[in-house]
Design a protein around this motif. Structure first.
Motif, PDB file in Angstrom:
ATOM      1  N   VAL A 274       0.904  -1.181   0.186  1.00 22.79           N
ATOM      2  CA  VAL A 274       0.365  -0.049   0.209  1.00 22.79           C
ATOM      3  C   VAL A 274       1.535   1.410   0.066  1.00 22.79           C
ATOM      4  O   VAL A 274       0.617   2.522  -0.792  1.00 22.79           O
ATOM      5  CB  VAL A 274      -0.783   0.557   1.169  1.00 22.79           C
ATOM      6  N   ILE A 275       1.907   1.317   0.579  1.00 20.42           N
ATOM      7  CA  ILE A 275       3.070   2.265   0.782  1.00 20.42           C
ATOM      8  C   ILE A 275       4.251   2.775  -0.644  1.00 20.42           C
ATOM      9  O   ILE A 275       3.265   3.459  -0.935  1.00 20.42           O
ATOM     10  CB  ILE A 275       4.647   2.153   1.558  1.00 20.42           C
ATOM     11  N   VAL A 276       3.818   1.581  -1.316  1.00 26.50           N
ATOM     12  CA  VAL A 276       4.318   1.777  -2.665  1.00 26.50           C
ATOM     13  C   VAL A 276       3.313   2.411  -3.446  1.00 26.50           C
ATOM     14  O   VAL A 276       4.086   3.579  -4.242  1.00 26.50           O
ATOM     15  CB  VAL A 276       5.102   0.915  -3.524  1.00 26.50           C
ATOM     16  N   GLN A 277       2.227   1.924  -3.142  1.00 24.61           N
ATOM     17  CA  GLN A 277       0.904   2.389  -4.475  1.00 24.61           C
ATOM     18  C   GLN A 277       0.375   3.758  -3.807  1.00 24.61           C
ATOM     19  O   GLN A 277       0.682   4.541  -4.945  1.00 24.61           O
ATOM     20  CB  GLN A 277      -0.483   2.030  -4.494  1.00 24.61           C
ATOM     21  N   LEU A 278       0.617   4.406  -2.828  1.00 28.39           N
ATOM     22  CA  LEU A 278       0.010   5.235  -2.021  1.00 28.39           C
ATOM     23  C   LEU A 278       1.037   6.264  -2.910  1.00 28.39           C
ATOM     24  O   LEU A 278       0.392   7.618  -3.009  1.00 28.39           O
ATOM     25  CB  LEU A 278       0.057   5.047  -0.719  1.00 28.39           C
ATOM     26  N   ASN A 279       2.304   6.219  -2.578  1.00 24.01           N
ATOM     27  CA  ASN A 279       3.258   7.274  -2.797  1.00 24.01           C
ATOM     28  C   ASN A 279       3.488   7.742  -4.444  1.00 24.01           C
ATOM     29  O   ASN A 279       3.670   8.893  -4.918  1.00 24.01           O
ATOM     30  CB  ASN A 279       5.349   6.965  -1.860  1.00 24.01           C
ATOM     31  N   HIS A 280       3.175   6.768  -4.852  1.00 26.04           N
ATOM     32  CA  HIS A 280       3.171   6.781  -6.236  1.00 26.04           C
ATOM     33  C   HIS A 280       1.965   7.515  -7.178  1.00 26.04           C
ATOM     34  O   HIS A 280       2.274   8.511  -7.662  1.00 26.04           O
ATOM     35  CB  HIS A 280       2.954   4.957  -6.787  1.00 26.04           C
ATOM     36  N   GLU A 281       0.817   7.598  -6.384  1.00 25.91           N
ATOM     37  CA  GLU A 281      -0.075   7.863  -6.909  1.00 25.91           C
ATOM     38  C   GLU A 281      -0.601   9.303  -5.889  1.00 25.91           C
ATOM     39  O   GLU A 281      -0.387  10.715  -7.352  1.00 25.91           O
ATOM     40  CB  GLU A 281      -1.816   7.371  -6.552  1.00 25.91           C
ATOM     41  N   ASN A 282       0.164   9.961  -5.499  1.00 27.27           N
ATOM     42  CA  ASN A 282       0.970  10.711  -4.992  1.00 27.27           C
ATOM     43  C   ASN A 282       1.639  11.917  -5.703  1.00 27.27           C
ATOM     44  O   ASN A 282       1.565  13.007  -6.190  1.00 27.27           O
ATOM     45  CB  ASN A 282       1.331  10.994  -3.011  1.00 27.27           C
ATOM     46  N   ASN A 283       2.285  11.324  -6.174  1.00 27.60           N
ATOM     47  CA  ASN A 283       3.515  11.864  -6.817  1.00 27.60           C
ATOM     48  C   ASN A 283       2.670  12.432  -7.949  1.00 27.60           C
ATOM     49  O   ASN A 283       2.484  13.653  -9.056  1.00 27.60           O
ATOM     50  CB  ASN A 283       4.584  10.799  -7.624  1.00 27.60           C
TER      51      ASN A 283
END
Length: 302
Positions: A274-283
């Motif tokens: 979830v952390i990886v996907q969340l950071n990707h979408e935030n960027n």
């Protein structure tokens, strides 16, 4: 249907079985005739799904497995966490422990015993998929549905049965005509429990069916009950981002970014996936906001 993502959907269902209710002997599902599922198992589930705190849940789950060794739900949860961490040998081990505990439980509680036998075969199927044994993995589906059907003979309206089976059915319904999705959704709404997990499942189902207004309606209901859960805040950001991209609305995109950033403040308690996907979408959303500022008449973000 993608077999690669099928097991994750069911594993997420296992991660979502928690509601604080100490008066009900650790049973988060049944206000009447509760089962003694175990307070430590319930505490681990509360940590992961009410609070979205995977870090705390791992510690609590270790206690649950040591003190409530006959509760298959605890081992199923551990298998699901192992899947999320890509530790597939551990997943296999805890799938086997889930089956052993379910076999022990079945004589005194046929519904839950058969339910978690189904879960154990599903987890084993997920392991086999990761090992590339596709035909053998698919063969486990027959065991899953046979045990689910046997569990339903005890009480087809049971909330725990309908929550787990409902998550699976809702996932499968994405690959069938919407008329079947309607039937699945109606039964899930009527019988599954607890409410906040039901509302979360319906939110993601309507999101995947591209019915975003309905998705937001159910997500807001789930957030009303578990407002501090960063996974739900992340999902709220996702839905706002979808609408913002569709409407080329910078205000909606900025609102989505707020929810992403609120979730990121608690990223230390989330799973790595979830952390990886969340950071990707935030960027990505930062880029989209800037692109729309630079070109208010933008036709497409692609």
């Amino acid at each position: 249907m993608s077999l690669q993502i099928f097991p994750r959907s069911f594993c997420l269902a296992l991660l979502g079985l928690a509601l604080a209710s100490p008066a009900f002997a650790g049973d988060p599902f049944r206000p009447y005739a509760p089962r003694n599922i175990g307070s430590h198992t319930e505490a681990a589930f509360n940590a992961i799904f009410r609070e979205g705190n995977y870090k705390s849940a791992r510690d609590l789950l270790a206690v649950a497995m040591a003190t409530e060794p006959n509760e298959p739900l605890a081992f199923a949860m551990q298998a699901s966490l192992a899947y999320d961490a890509a530790d597939f040998e551990a997943m296999k081990l805890y799938a086997e422990k889930t089956r052993q505990a379910a076999e022990q439980l079945k004589p005194q509680d046929p519904l839950r015993g058969n339910l978690y036998l189904a879960v154990s075969y599903f987890l084993e199927g997920g392991y086999l998929l990761k090992k590339g044994n596709y035909l053998e993995a698919v063969s486990k589906a027959g065991n899953v549905f046979d045990y689910l059907d046997t569990a339903a003979k005890s009480n087809p309206d049971d909330p725990e049965l309908n929550l787990l089976r409902g998550y699976l059915d809702l996932f499968l319904s994405k690959y069938t005509p919407f008329s079947q999705s309607d039937q699945v959704i109606n039964r899930f709404q009527q019988y599954a429990s607890p409410e906040y997990l039901k509302n979360r499942a319906l939110a993601t189902t309507y999101r995947d069916l591209k019915k975003y207004d309905q998705a937001m309606e159910y997500l807001d209901k789930a957030l009303a009950e578990t407002p501090e859960n960063p996974e739900l805040q992340y999902l709220k950001g996702q839905l706002l981002r979808i609408k913002g991209r569709e409407q080329k609305d910078i205000t909606l995109l900025q609102s989505a970014q707020v929810y992403y950033q609120v979730a990121l403040q608690k990223q230390d308690q989330l799973s790595q996936a979830v952390i990886v996907q969340l950071n990707h979408e935030n960027n990505a959303i930062q880029y989209e906001i800037q692109k729309l500022r630079d070109n208010p008449n933008l036709k497409s973000f692609d």
